[in-house]
Design an enzyme around this catalytic site. Structure first.
Site, PDB file in Angstrom:
ATOM      1  N   ASN A   1      18.822  12.899  52.055  1.00 61.16           N
ATOM      2  CA  ASN A   1      20.055  12.131  52.150  1.00 61.16           C
ATOM      3  C   ASN A   1      21.310  12.962  51.879  1.00 61.16           C
ATOM      4  O   ASN A   1      22.412  12.545  52.238  1.00 61.16           O
ATOM      5  CB  ASN A   1      19.972  10.966  51.152  1.00 61.16           C
ATOM      6  CG  ASN A   1      21.297  10.312  50.895  1.00 61.16           C
ATOM      7  OD1 ASN A   1      21.796   9.539  51.710  1.00 61.16           O
ATOM      8  ND2 ASN A   1      21.897  10.608  49.744  1.00 61.16           N
TER       9      ASN A   1
ATOM     10  N   ASP B   1      20.366  16.816  43.213  1.00 63.78           N
ATOM     11  CA  ASP B   1      21.781  16.871  43.549  1.00 63.78           C
ATOM     12  C   ASP B   1      22.341  18.186  43.033  1.00 63.78           C
ATOM     13  O   ASP B   1      21.631  18.969  42.391  1.00 63.78           O
ATOM     14  CB  ASP B   1      22.546  15.684  42.973  1.00 63.78           C
ATOM     15  CG  ASP B   1      23.664  15.232  43.902  1.00 63.78           C
ATOM     16  OD1 ASP B   1      23.567  14.116  44.458  1.00 63.78           O
ATOM     17  OD2 ASP B   1      24.626  16.001  44.091  1.00 63.78           O
TER      18      ASP B   1
ATOM     19  N   LYS C   1      24.414  15.156  62.718  1.00 68.06           N
ATOM     20  CA  LYS C   1      23.619  13.937  62.653  1.00 68.06           C
ATOM     21  C   LYS C   1      22.808  13.724  63.931  1.00 68.06           C
ATOM     22  O   LYS C   1      21.675  13.203  63.869  1.00 68.06           O
ATOM     23  CB  LYS C   1      24.517  12.731  62.362  1.00 68.06           C
ATOM     24  CG  LYS C   1      25.167  12.774  60.979  1.00 68.06           C
ATOM     25  CD  LYS C   1      24.133  12.844  59.850  1.00 68.06           C
ATOM     26  CE  LYS C   1      24.785  12.751  58.483  1.00 68.06           C
ATOM     27  NZ  LYS C   1      23.803  12.766  57.367  1.00 68.06           N
TER      28      LYS C   1
ATOM     29  N   ILE D   1      29.487   2.520  55.254  1.00 68.41           N
ATOM     30  CA  ILE D   1      28.942   1.899  54.060  1.00 68.41           C
ATOM     31  C   ILE D   1      29.961   2.009  52.934  1.00 68.41           C
ATOM     32  O   ILE D   1      30.697   2.990  52.832  1.00 68.41           O
ATOM     33  CB  ILE D   1      27.622   2.601  53.653  1.00 68.41           C
ATOM     34  CG1 ILE D   1      26.629   2.592  54.820  1.00 68.41           C
ATOM     35  CG2 ILE D   1      27.021   1.950  52.414  1.00 68.41           C
ATOM     36  CD1 ILE D   1      26.210   1.233  55.311  1.00 68.41           C
TER      37      ILE D   1
ATOM     38  N   TYR E   1      30.218  16.773  61.985  1.00 67.49           N
ATOM     39  CA  TYR E   1      29.400  15.703  61.410  1.00 67.49           C
ATOM     40  C   TYR E   1      28.543  15.050  62.487  1.00 67.49           C
ATOM     41  O   TYR E   1      27.330  14.850  62.301  1.00 67.49           O
ATOM     42  CB  TYR E   1      30.302  14.670  60.738  1.00 67.49           C
ATOM     43  CG  TYR E   1      29.563  13.638  59.924  1.00 67.49           C
ATOM     44  CD1 TYR E   1      29.299  13.842  58.578  1.00 67.49           C
ATOM     45  CD2 TYR E   1      29.133  12.446  60.507  1.00 67.49           C
ATOM     46  CE1 TYR E   1      28.614  12.905  57.818  1.00 67.49           C
ATOM     47  CE2 TYR E   1      28.443  11.493  59.755  1.00 67.49           C
ATOM     48  CZ  TYR E   1      28.192  11.731  58.421  1.00 67.49           C
ATOM     49  OH  TYR E   1      27.520  10.793  57.682  1.00 67.49           O
TER      50      TYR E   1
ATOM     51  N   THR F   1      30.735   3.254  50.115  1.00 68.01           N
ATOM     52  CA  THR F   1      30.486   4.316  49.151  1.00 68.01           C
ATOM     53  C   THR F   1      31.807   4.693  48.495  1.00 68.01           C
ATOM     54  O   THR F   1      32.885   4.270  48.937  1.00 68.01           O
ATOM     55  CB  THR F   1      29.905   5.548  49.872  1.00 68.01           C
ATOM     56  OG1 THR F   1      30.874   6.024  50.823  1.00 68.01           O
ATOM     57  CG2 THR F   1      28.613   5.200  50.598  1.00 68.01           C
TER      58      THR F   1
END
Length: 252
Positions: A92, A39, A163, A192, A159, A194
């Site tokens: 990811n 990260d 993707k 999701i 985005y 998050t």
């Protein structure tokens, strides 16, 4: 607890300190994998590694910018040297980017989203393939796409484009490297729970939930379970495929 028999295998998880990435790192570790958490911020990486180690996992952390080719190659080399190989790559890391229509989308925002969400997947996948091919034992690479790798979404042109690109990149690489014993798949989460989604206005979050046939948002752990399966030998016939995990979002 997941048990996909990953004992002794080495996994890289990019964007591994929160949300889906953190859940994936935990799931792989719970299945016996040694995990290299990547990260951007060193303190967050260190905290995640410490937590994994406290649960009994073997883990290291690398703080880097995944859009930097040299940094990515160095991080793969470090992972192989310190953990003894590379069997699993989970790419990811990603960002949401600005919210604007295609006709008004800021050029710098477009470039940044494409760089982080698509170019970094190419760079990480490339370095992971090279390491796996050198070792000659094959492996499994899982690229994190999205439901927006299949459909559009207002105010998110960069985005969605990135993707969609991840899916095409995955399918192409899967064909190219099947004979190397490397399986490459893409996962497409719906919305999701998050930290980013949790900060949304409740009314907007409720509207998102209604777009899913199950009437709720997914959890990072549900996505991580799919990733762990794809990483394992239980998914030995799975390659070049896009796996939606979306609560029925794409079913309409």
């Amino acid at each position: 607890m997941l048990d996909y028999q990953l004992n002794g295998r080495v996994a890289i998880v990019t964007g591994g300190v929160s949300g889906i990435g953190l859940a994936v790192a935990r799931a792989l570790a719970a299945s016996g994998a040694k995990v290299s958490v990547w990260d951007l911020k060193q303190d967050a990486v260190d905290a995640t590694v410490a937590a994994l180690q406290s649960d009994g996992a073997t883990a290291i952390g690398v703080a880097l910018d995944v859009t930097d080719p040299q940094a990515v190659e160095a991080a793969v080399t470090r992972t192989v040297d310190e953990l003894g190989g590379l069997d699993i790559g989970v790419n990811n890391a990603g960002i949401g980017g600005p919210g604007a229509s295609s006709g008004d989308y800021p050029v710098d925002g477009w470039k940044r989203v494409i760089d982080v969400n698509l170019n970094s997947v190419f760079l990480c996948q490339r370095a992971q393939i090279q390491a796996m091919r050198t070792a000659g034992k094959g492996g499994s690479i899982i690229n994190m796409a999205s439901i927006l790798g299949q459909v559009g979404f207002p105010q998110s042109p960069a985005y969605a484009a990135a993707k969609h690109g991840v899916v095409g990149l995955t399918q192409t690489a899967a064909w190219e490297h099947a004979r190397d014993g490397i399986r490459i798949n893409a996962v497409g989460p719906g919305f999701i729970r998050t930290p980013l989604v949790e900060k949304m206005d409740p009314a907007a979050r409720d509207a998102l939930q209604a777009k899913h046939a199950l009437g709720r948002l997914g959890t990072p752990e549900e996505v991580a379970a799919l990733v762990a399966w794809l990483a394992s030998d239980d998914a030995s016939f799975a390659t070049g495929t896009y796996y939606a995990i979306d609560g029925g979002y794409l079913a309409v």
